[in-house]
Design a protein around this motif. Structure first.
Motif, PDB file in Angstrom:
ATOM      1  N   MET A  38       9.219   6.670  10.283  1.00  0.00           N
ATOM      2  CA  MET A  38       8.622   8.080   8.670  1.00  0.00           C
ATOM      3  C   MET A  38       9.018   6.998   7.213  1.00  0.00           C
ATOM      4  O   MET A  38       8.250   7.395   6.555  1.00  0.00           O
ATOM      5  CB  MET A  38       9.751   9.146   8.720  1.00  0.00           C
ATOM      6  N   LEU A  39       9.831   6.089   7.518  1.00  0.00           N
ATOM      7  CA  LEU A  39      10.200   4.939   6.386  1.00  0.00           C
ATOM      8  C   LEU A  39       9.050   4.293   5.615  1.00  0.00           C
ATOM      9  O   LEU A  39       8.356   4.282   4.916  1.00  0.00           O
ATOM     10  CB  LEU A  39      11.480   5.028   5.942  1.00  0.00           C
ATOM     11  N   SER A  40       8.640   3.796   7.031  1.00  0.00           N
ATOM     12  CA  SER A  40       7.560   2.947   7.136  1.00  0.00           C
ATOM     13  C   SER A  40       6.182   4.016   6.629  1.00  0.00           C
ATOM     14  O   SER A  40       5.275   3.022   5.633  1.00  0.00           O
ATOM     15  CB  SER A  40       7.017   1.962   8.266  1.00  0.00           C
ATOM     16  N   GLY A  41       6.176   4.680   6.549  1.00  0.00           N
ATOM     17  CA  GLY A  41       4.464   5.409   6.174  1.00  0.00           C
ATOM     18  C   GLY A  41       4.974   5.872   4.737  1.00  0.00           C
ATOM     19  O   GLY A  41       3.892   5.493   3.829  1.00  0.00           O
ATOM     20  N   ILE A  42       6.026   6.056   4.419  1.00  0.00           N
ATOM     21  CA  ILE A  42       6.474   5.890   3.019  1.00  0.00           C
ATOM     22  C   ILE A  42       6.213   4.434   2.188  1.00  0.00           C
ATOM     23  O   ILE A  42       6.284   5.528   1.043  1.00  0.00           O
ATOM     24  CB  ILE A  42       8.043   7.117   2.849  1.00  0.00           C
ATOM     25  N   GLN A  43       6.933   3.986   3.143  1.00  0.00           N
ATOM     26  CA  GLN A  43       6.764   2.679   2.140  1.00  0.00           C
ATOM     27  C   GLN A  43       5.425   2.108   2.027  1.00  0.00           C
ATOM     28  O   GLN A  43       5.434   1.497   0.240  1.00  0.00           O
ATOM     29  CB  GLN A  43       7.692   1.613   2.735  1.00  0.00           C
ATOM     30  N   MET A  44       4.509   2.676   2.544  1.00  0.00           N
ATOM     31  CA  MET A  44       3.078   2.391   2.507  1.00  0.00           C
ATOM     32  C   MET A  44       2.482   3.755   1.188  1.00  0.00           C
ATOM     33  O   MET A  44       2.158   2.718   0.990  1.00  0.00           O
ATOM     34  CB  MET A  44       2.508   2.894   3.842  1.00  0.00           C
ATOM     35  N   GLU A  45       3.164   4.555   1.850  1.00  0.00           N
ATOM     36  CA  GLU A  45       2.226   5.600   0.187  1.00  0.00           C
ATOM     37  C   GLU A  45       2.969   5.281  -1.490  1.00  0.00           C
ATOM     38  O   GLU A  45       2.491   4.874  -1.832  1.00  0.00           O
ATOM     39  CB  GLU A  45       2.895   6.617   0.508  1.00  0.00           C
ATOM     40  N   VAL A  46       4.647   4.289  -1.403  1.00  0.00           N
ATOM     41  CA  VAL A  46       4.884   3.633  -2.706  1.00  0.00           C
ATOM     42  C   VAL A  46       3.815   2.058  -2.807  1.00  0.00           C
ATOM     43  O   VAL A  46       3.429   2.451  -3.843  1.00  0.00           O
ATOM     44  CB  VAL A  46       6.513   3.193  -1.866  1.00  0.00           C
ATOM     45  N   LEU A  47       3.574   1.229  -1.704  1.00  0.00           N
ATOM     46  CA  LEU A  47       2.720   0.238  -1.723  1.00  0.00           C
ATOM     47  C   LEU A  47       1.352   1.110  -2.596  1.00  0.00           C
ATOM     48  O   LEU A  47       0.806   0.286  -3.340  1.00  0.00           O
ATOM     49  CB  LEU A  47       2.530  -0.408  -1.167  1.00  0.00           C
ATOM     50  N   ARG A  48       1.053   1.990  -2.333  1.00  0.00           N
ATOM     51  CA  ARG A  48      -0.509   2.454  -2.586  1.00  0.00           C
ATOM     52  C   ARG A  48      -0.649   3.096  -3.605  1.00  0.00           C
ATOM     53  O   ARG A  48      -1.879   2.661  -4.451  1.00  0.00           O
ATOM     54  CB  ARG A  48      -0.780   3.368  -1.293  1.00  0.00           C
ATOM     55  N   LEU A  49       0.580   3.975  -3.924  1.00  0.00           N
ATOM     56  CA  LEU A  49       0.954   4.520  -5.234  1.00  0.00           C
ATOM     57  C   LEU A  49       1.274   3.472  -6.188  1.00  0.00           C
ATOM     58  O   LEU A  49       0.418   3.014  -7.343  1.00  0.00           O
ATOM     59  CB  LEU A  49       2.007   5.482  -5.460  1.00  0.00           C
ATOM     60  N   GLN A  50       1.646   2.363  -5.577  1.00  0.00           N
ATOM     61  CA  GLN A  50       2.331   0.866  -7.378  1.00  0.00           C
ATOM     62  C   GLN A  50       0.272   0.528  -7.533  1.00  0.00           C
ATOM     63  O   GLN A  50       0.024  -0.117  -7.713  1.00  0.00           O
ATOM     64  CB  GLN A  50       2.810   0.403  -6.641  1.00  0.00           C
ATOM     65  N   LEU A  51      -0.530   0.064  -6.083  1.00  0.00           N
ATOM     66  CA  LEU A  51      -1.997  -0.316  -6.679  1.00  0.00           C
ATOM     67  C   LEU A  51      -2.703   0.397  -7.115  1.00  0.00           C
ATOM     68  O   LEU A  51      -3.507  -0.135  -8.039  1.00  0.00           O
ATOM     69  CB  LEU A  51      -2.097  -0.589  -5.289  1.00  0.00           C
ATOM     70  N   SER A  72      11.831   9.963  -1.913  1.00  0.00           N
ATOM     71  CA  SER A  72      11.537  10.105  -0.253  1.00  0.00           C
ATOM     72  C   SER A  72      12.091   9.077   0.671  1.00  0.00           C
ATOM     73  O   SER A  72      12.628   9.541   1.562  1.00  0.00           O
ATOM     74  CB  SER A  72      10.260  10.795   0.110  1.00  0.00           C
ATOM     75  N   ALA A  73      11.907   7.834   0.189  1.00  0.00           N
ATOM     76  CA  ALA A  73      11.985   6.774   0.526  1.00  0.00           C
ATOM     77  C   ALA A  73      13.546   6.291   0.478  1.00  0.00           C
ATOM     78  O   ALA A  73      14.038   5.996   2.447  1.00  0.00           O
ATOM     79  CB  ALA A  73      11.308   5.250   0.055  1.00  0.00           C
ATOM     80  N   GLU A  74      13.951   6.364  -0.513  1.00  0.00           N
ATOM     81  CA  GLU A  74      15.433   6.292  -0.358  1.00  0.00           C
ATOM     82  C   GLU A  74      16.249   7.228   0.484  1.00  0.00           C
ATOM     83  O   GLU A  74      17.084   7.073   0.927  1.00  0.00           O
ATOM     84  CB  GLU A  74      16.258   6.461  -1.703  1.00  0.00           C
ATOM     85  N   ALA A  75      15.799   8.916   0.513  1.00  0.00           N
ATOM     86  CA  ALA A  75      16.780   9.622   0.940  1.00  0.00           C
ATOM     87  C   ALA A  75      15.883   8.912   2.989  1.00  0.00           C
ATOM     88  O   ALA A  75      17.166   9.690   3.651  1.00  0.00           O
ATOM     89  CB  ALA A  75      15.917  11.166   0.568  1.00  0.00           C
ATOM     90  N   MET A  76      14.569   7.953   2.987  1.00  0.00           N
ATOM     91  CA  MET A  76      14.552   8.287   4.484  1.00  0.00           C
ATOM     92  C   MET A  76      15.861   6.769   4.798  1.00  0.00           C
ATOM     93  O   MET A  76      16.637   7.127   5.916  1.00  0.00           O
ATOM     94  CB  MET A  76      13.686   8.309   4.659  1.00  0.00           C
ATOM     95  N   ARG A  77      15.558   5.780   3.511  1.00  0.00           N
ATOM     96  CA  ARG A  77      16.839   4.596   4.485  1.00  0.00           C
ATOM     97  C   ARG A  77      18.557   5.663   4.507  1.00  0.00           C
ATOM     98  O   ARG A  77      19.116   4.942   5.673  1.00  0.00           O
ATOM     99  CB  ARG A  77      17.095   4.266   2.244  1.00  0.00           C
ATOM    100  N   GLN A  78      18.371   6.394   3.709  1.00  0.00           N
ATOM    101  CA  GLN A  78      19.775   6.896   3.431  1.00  0.00           C
ATOM    102  C   GLN A  78      20.537   7.765   5.261  1.00  0.00           C
ATOM    103  O   GLN A  78      21.285   8.038   6.092  1.00  0.00           O
ATOM    104  CB  GLN A  78      20.161   7.813   2.450  1.00  0.00           C
ATOM    105  N   ALA A  79      19.066   8.200   5.832  1.00  0.00           N
ATOM    106  CA  ALA A  79      19.058   9.228   7.192  1.00  0.00           C
ATOM    107  C   ALA A  79      19.399   7.824   7.957  1.00  0.00           C
ATOM    108  O   ALA A  79      19.499   8.354   9.499  1.00  0.00           O
ATOM    109  CB  ALA A  79      17.507   9.611   7.641  1.00  0.00           C
ATOM    110  N   CYS A  80      18.293   6.720   7.921  1.00  0.00           N
ATOM    111  CA  CYS A  80      19.080   5.900   8.745  1.00  0.00           C
ATOM    112  C   CYS A  80      20.147   5.223   8.844  1.00  0.00           C
ATOM    113  O   CYS A  80      20.077   5.031  10.467  1.00  0.00           O
ATOM    114  CB  CYS A  80      17.323   4.556   8.013  1.00  0.00           C
TER     115      CYS A  80
END
Length: 113
Positions: A38-51, A72-80
């Motif tokens: 899930m974190l990987s998917g969110i990170q891809m979304e972050v990259l897409r938005l940045q682009l 969301s990425a930060e929350a998922m990192r904390q869950a990890c």
């Protein structure tokens, strides 16, 4: 109950505890894997938005979406992290049970004088 029967019952309890703990580690590991995916998917979304912001500028909606994705990425990192901490704690319990099993079976293996 004879000494051997008590020992066998005690060993059975330890083995059952170990099996339960290993099953728990397995479930937590699967959960950690899902969190990482899930974190990987969110990170891809972050990259897409940045682009997208880089190409077309930062509209209020894109900036808001980016901040939401980063949160969301930060929350998922904390869950990890929390999942990994639970795994480490259970693995410690497995090690404790393994030591108890080793001690309980040392006379069977001839480790005691």
């Amino acid at each position: 109950m004879s000494g051997g029967t008590r020992r066998d019952a005690g060993l059975a309890v330890l083995v059952a505890q170990r099996l339960a703990l290993v099953a728990e580690v397995s479930a937590l590991t699967a959960e950690a894997q899902r969190f990482n995916q899930m974190l990987s998917g969110i990170q891809m979304e972050v990259l897409r938005l940045q682009l997208e912001i880089g190409k077309h500028g930062g509209s209020a909606e894109l900036v808001r979406d980016l901040h939401d994705a980063e949160a969301s990425a930060e929350a998922m990192r904390q869950a990890c992290i929390e999942s990994e901490e639970r795994i480490v704690a259970i693995e410690g319990k497995v090690a404790d049970v393994d030591r108890a099993l080793a001690e309980a079976t040392s006379d069977i293996r001839g480790d005691k004088p």
